[in-house]
Design an enzyme around this catalytic site. Sequence first.
Site, PDB file in Angstrom:
ATOM      1  CB  ALA A 251      -0.922   0.002   1.215  1.00 34.94           C
ATOM      2  CG  ASP A 253       6.006  -0.447  -1.906  1.00 39.57           C
ATOM      3  OD1 ASP A 253       6.747   0.320  -1.259  1.00 39.57           O
ATOM      4  OD2 ASP A 253       6.019  -1.684  -1.759  1.00 39.57           O
TER       5      ASP A 253
HETATM    6  O1  RIB Z   1       6.520  -2.801   0.698  1.00 43.22           O
HETATM    7  C1  RIB Z   1       6.213  -4.143   0.479  1.00 43.22           C
HETATM    8  C2  RIB Z   1       7.447  -4.908   0.131  1.00 43.22           C
HETATM    9  O2  RIB Z   1       8.313  -4.939   1.229  1.00 43.22           O
HETATM   10  C3  RIB Z   1       7.215  -6.360  -0.225  1.00 43.22           C
HETATM   11  O3  RIB Z   1       6.900  -6.556  -1.580  1.00 43.22           O
HETATM   12  C4  RIB Z   1       8.491  -7.036   0.230  1.00 43.22           C
HETATM   13  O4  RIB Z   1       9.275  -7.509  -0.827  1.00 43.22           O
HETATM   14  C5  RIB Z   1       9.232  -6.001   1.068  1.00 43.22           C
HETATM   15  O5  RIB Z   1      10.282  -5.483   0.379  1.00 43.22           O
END
Ligand code: RIB
Length: 307
Positions: A251, A253
Amino acid sequence: MPARITVVGSLNMDLVVRAPRMPVPGETLIGSDFRVIPGGKGANQAVAAARLGAQVTMIGRVGNDDFGRAQQRNLAQEGIDVTHVSVDPGEATGIALITLDATGQNSIILAPGANMRLTVAHVEATRQAIADADILICQLESPLEAVTKAIELAHANGARVILNPAPARPLDTALLRLVDYLIPNESEATLLTGIQVTDPSSAQKAAINLRERGVSTVILTLGERGALLANDEGITHQAGYAVRVVDTTAAGDAFVGGFAVALAEGRPLPDAVRFANAAGALAVTKLGAQPSLPTRQEVEQFLAQRS
Ligand code: RIB
């Protein structure tokens, strides 16, 4: 012209399992729904920005293994330039072990592997891709020296810098001064400032503290409660969106990718945060990291329905 965004960061394969709750030390729990899903904060933010319409270049490192090749393939299929995703001969691709509880909250253990082999020299070799970008996005799943070099190059070449300080670690004032937009969540802001962020008042204090240490704009994400935006014009709160939670992974990201695209397109900051909140909200409605990241059309439809 689409927004040009360069991401320096991690590429992981996420090994995801559902559990009724998080285990306690020494306990074995029966889980379900095991999945192998492309993730990594860097790659997720790159995919988020690409699906929202940006022209994206990814800089990072994977192992010489199937997970690394799958990551490169996936990103290329999203239209992302993977020329600067290099292969480390001695380390495996990063792995994240993710447990999802019954409410969709996650806990993550990261084995960063090849991500930690990204060097200053690798970043220097990509200087053109950083200089050509409107915006550089970094996180902290890669070595701090490499991230710092990327931020210095972006700053020197007039690209705006977004740093998502995740996972959190103490950062120098010298680095924070080069960051145009710092996007921590509550726990990251707590670690960076020493101020326990638990409510709107402590969130404001943490944002002020980070600005006093040289960050131009702080966007402190507050989960479903939205985000606090702090800059020279003051501090405002942008409300979040209530959605049915399936999996909160990525979320943040989606938020970072959405914010970067809206910013590069010249939207006013409160609008950019609203757009980012919508991207983040949509990401929690689906399982997994990269599969959950919304398209431009999905975000626009969502905003139209919720406005
Ligand atoms: O922000 C989520 C991510 O954090 C996941 O996809 C995992 O790989 C970690 O890096």
